[in-house]
Design an enzyme around this catalytic site. Sequence first.
Site, PDB file in Angstrom:
ATOM      1  N   LYS A  39      -6.098  -1.012  -7.182  1.00 42.77           N
ATOM      2  CA  LYS A  39      -7.410  -0.965  -6.523  1.00 42.77           C
ATOM      3  C   LYS A  39      -8.521  -0.809  -7.570  1.00 42.77           C
ATOM      4  O   LYS A  39      -9.574  -1.419  -7.457  1.00 42.77           O
ATOM      5  CB  LYS A  39      -7.457   0.169  -5.489  1.00 42.77           C
ATOM      6  CG  LYS A  39      -6.531  -0.071  -4.303  1.00 42.77           C
ATOM      7  CD  LYS A  39      -6.891  -1.349  -3.541  1.00 42.77           C
ATOM      8  CE  LYS A  39      -5.928  -1.691  -2.451  1.00 42.77           C
ATOM      9  NZ  LYS A  39      -6.144  -3.028  -1.848  1.00 42.77           N
ATOM     10  N   SER A  42     -10.127   1.563  -1.917  1.00 45.54           N
ATOM     11  CA  SER A  42      -9.584   2.817  -1.396  1.00 45.54           C
ATOM     12  C   SER A  42     -10.206   4.001  -2.110  1.00 45.54           C
ATOM     13  O   SER A  42     -10.575   3.908  -3.297  1.00 45.54           O
ATOM     14  CB  SER A  42      -8.074   2.811  -1.647  1.00 45.54           C
ATOM     15  OG  SER A  42      -7.540   4.103  -1.465  1.00 45.54           O
ATOM     16  N   LYS A  49       0.787  -1.253   0.000  1.00 42.23           N
ATOM     17  CA  LYS A  49       0.000   0.000   0.000  1.00 42.23           C
ATOM     18  C   LYS A  49       0.812   1.294   0.000  1.00 42.23           C
ATOM     19  O   LYS A  49       0.268   2.363   0.252  1.00 42.23           O
ATOM     20  CB  LYS A  49      -0.966   0.005   1.171  1.00 42.23           C
ATOM     21  CG  LYS A  49      -0.281  -0.083   2.530  1.00 42.23           C
ATOM     22  CD  LYS A  49      -1.081   0.603   3.608  1.00 42.23           C
ATOM     23  CE  LYS A  49      -0.215   0.976   4.768  1.00 42.23           C
ATOM     24  NZ  LYS A  49      -0.728   1.965   5.634  1.00 42.23           N
ATOM     25  N   TYR A  68      -0.197   1.657  -7.397  1.00 39.28           N
ATOM     26  CA  TYR A  68      -1.004   1.194  -6.256  1.00 39.28           C
ATOM     27  C   TYR A  68      -2.485   1.505  -6.497  1.00 39.28           C
ATOM     28  O   TYR A  68      -3.352   0.645  -6.361  1.00 39.28           O
ATOM     29  CB  TYR A  68      -0.530   1.874  -4.954  1.00 39.28           C
ATOM     30  CG  TYR A  68      -1.562   1.825  -3.868  1.00 39.28           C
ATOM     31  CD1 TYR A  68      -1.801   0.647  -3.173  1.00 39.28           C
ATOM     32  CD2 TYR A  68      -2.348   2.945  -3.558  1.00 39.28           C
ATOM     33  CE1 TYR A  68      -2.794   0.586  -2.190  1.00 39.28           C
ATOM     34  CE2 TYR A  68      -3.328   2.889  -2.584  1.00 39.28           C
ATOM     35  CZ  TYR A  68      -3.548   1.716  -1.909  1.00 39.28           C
ATOM     36  OH  TYR A  68      -4.530   1.655  -0.955  1.00 39.28           O
TER      37      TYR A  68
HETATM   38  C1  UD1 Z   1      -2.933   7.539   0.229  1.00 33.94           C
HETATM   39  C2  UD1 Z   1      -4.171   7.150  -0.526  1.00 33.94           C
HETATM   40  C3  UD1 Z   1      -4.877   6.029   0.160  1.00 33.94           C
HETATM   41  C4  UD1 Z   1      -3.936   4.906   0.430  1.00 33.94           C
HETATM   42  C5  UD1 Z   1      -2.822   5.400   1.300  1.00 33.94           C
HETATM   43  C6  UD1 Z   1      -1.857   4.260   1.547  1.00 33.94           C
HETATM   44  C7  UD1 Z   1      -5.211   9.044  -1.694  1.00 33.94           C
HETATM   45  C8  UD1 Z   1      -6.187  10.149  -1.623  1.00 33.94           C
HETATM   46  N1  UD1 Z   1      -5.101   8.291  -0.601  1.00 33.94           N
HETATM   47  O1  UD1 Z   1      -3.342   8.220   1.356  1.00 33.94           O
HETATM   48  O2  UD1 Z   1      -5.907   5.569  -0.654  1.00 33.94           O
HETATM   49  O3  UD1 Z   1      -4.603   3.845   1.047  1.00 33.94           O
HETATM   50  O4  UD1 Z   1      -2.153   6.439   0.603  1.00 33.94           O
HETATM   51  O5  UD1 Z   1      -0.663   4.678   2.087  1.00 33.94           O
HETATM   52  O6  UD1 Z   1      -4.575   8.801  -2.679  1.00 33.94           O
HETATM   53  N2  UD1 Z   1       1.546  14.133   4.852  1.00 33.94           N
HETATM   54  C9  UD1 Z   1       2.439  15.083   5.310  1.00 33.94           C
HETATM   55  N3  UD1 Z   1       3.618  14.660   5.877  1.00 33.94           N
HETATM   56  C10 UD1 Z   1       3.917  13.340   6.020  1.00 33.94           C
HETATM   57  C11 UD1 Z   1       3.002  12.375   5.554  1.00 33.94           C
HETATM   58  C12 UD1 Z   1       1.816  12.814   4.966  1.00 33.94           C
HETATM   59  O7  UD1 Z   1       2.198  16.284   5.197  1.00 33.94           O
HETATM   60  O8  UD1 Z   1       5.011  13.026   6.528  1.00 33.94           O
HETATM   61  C13 UD1 Z   1       0.287  14.588   4.247  1.00 33.94           C
HETATM   62  C14 UD1 Z   1       0.098  14.115   2.826  1.00 33.94           C
HETATM   63  O9  UD1 Z   1       0.706  14.996   1.928  1.00 33.94           O
HETATM   64  C15 UD1 Z   1      -1.421  14.080   2.737  1.00 33.94           C
HETATM   65  C16 UD1 Z   1      -1.877  13.731   4.151  1.00 33.94           C
HETATM   66  O10 UD1 Z   1      -0.770  14.032   4.999  1.00 33.94           O
HETATM   67  O11 UD1 Z   1      -1.910  15.334   2.402  1.00 33.94           O
HETATM   68  C17 UD1 Z   1      -2.217  12.272   4.323  1.00 33.94           C
HETATM   69  O12 UD1 Z   1      -1.147  11.491   3.808  1.00 33.94           O
HETATM   70  P1  UD1 Z   1      -1.061   9.911   3.996  1.00 33.94           P
HETATM   71  O13 UD1 Z   1      -1.298   9.557   5.423  1.00 33.94           O
HETATM   72  O14 UD1 Z   1       0.205   9.449   3.372  1.00 33.94           O
HETATM   73  O15 UD1 Z   1      -2.300   9.349   3.207  1.00 33.94           O
HETATM   74  P2  UD1 Z   1      -2.756   9.636   1.694  1.00 33.94           P
HETATM   75  O16 UD1 Z   1      -1.617   9.980   0.848  1.00 33.94           O
HETATM   76  O17 UD1 Z   1      -3.922  10.571   1.745  1.00 33.94           O
END
Ligand code: UD1
Length: 340
Positions: A154, A125, A85, A150
């Site tokens: 899905k 997802s 994932k 990925y």
């Molecule tokens: C993505 C996918 C989701 C998938 C998941 C698996 C989308 C909308 N979602 O989630 O379907 O199951 O990955 O890993 O495509 N962020 C930061 N700093 C960090 C980490 C994350 O700012 O160190 C931000 C990201 O830019 C994002 C948010 O936090 O805006 C959530 O990120 P994350 O938890 O990685 O999930 P998604 O990328 O939304």
Amino acid sequence: MKILVTGGTGYIGSHTVVKLLEQNYEVVIVDDLSNSEESVLDAIKEITGKQPLFYQFDLCDSVKVAELFTEHKDIQAIIHFAASKAVGESVQNPLKYYRNNLDSLINLLYQMEQHSISNMVFSSSCTVYGQPDKLPVTEQTPFKPAESPYGNTKQVGEEILRDTTNAIDQIQAIALRYFNPVGAHESALIGELPKGVPNNLVPFITQTAAGEREQLSIFGSDYDTHDGTAMRDYIHVVDLADAHVIALERLLDTKQKSSFEFFNLGTGNGCTVLETVKKFEEVSGVQLNYKLTDRRPGDVEKIYADTSFANKELGWSAKLGLGDMMASAWKWQKRISKID
Ligand code: UD1
């Protein structure tokens, strides 16, 4: 009633196994432990007093999958979590993703046909929607081309289910489109345990607060949201686990309205990265070291769910809010980092 849970030692899988055991289902877990630990089984036993049967192998191995179904002819349903994932890794190594996520699904469906097993709940997802033109996103929103291999697995996984349930009368499936699962079991005995540097926001937040990471980078502060950071629909993993049991029972009780159904699982509340960080600080009392940095390639700007179809059809709704999500994630992190 015997349920096969693939990926049952993983993050969402383990929380669902707990719910199933609490409701007296018999559970068989298959997991290759590529992104989880065998000790999760002890934690499940500590919470429920029950020990699920466990097999460690890769579901891409069709011979092992066939042997499992020969040994357990009484499996009534499969909840199929096992998959890779990490979005970024899938861009670097697409074949790993297509192989892991699709071969495993095909092997399971093939055995369902061979052994006349009718029911599958599939982990999908919100990534299938890409960046939707209109929010909140409903189940009828058309798919955009996937942003990553990925995401494509899905989309294709759902297509495989649609075609298979159309062609084989006896097989029916429900795909659950998760938004952003976070949080941990209230016991803090199970939770998200990423190997290596976390990709996902909440484990990165809690590891930073625990002093295991120096600083959280917030990816992007120029998005079209009220504070400039990206917006997601975070959902408590325990609410998500409940939804799996409800979907399973919908299949077992033949309540579904078509042989392939799909539901959005979110809270319906859009929340920005900064709001999530602030909520964490509020419930934990820890000031987080963070900085605003460039956008992460492949991220969508904002997405949150219209949950009305899942609320009405499944009779399910998320009960836990962002505060519960952050508090439980922190309790879990403190336990694994041995912080008092
Ligand atoms: C993505 C996918 C989701 C998938 C998941 C698996 C989308 C909308 N979602 O989630 O379907 O199951 O990955 O890993 O495509 N962020 C930061 N700093 C960090 C980490 C994350 O700012 O160190 C931000 C990201 O830019 C994002 C948010 O936090 O805006 C959530 O990120 P994350 O938890 O990685 O999930 P998604 O990328 O939304």
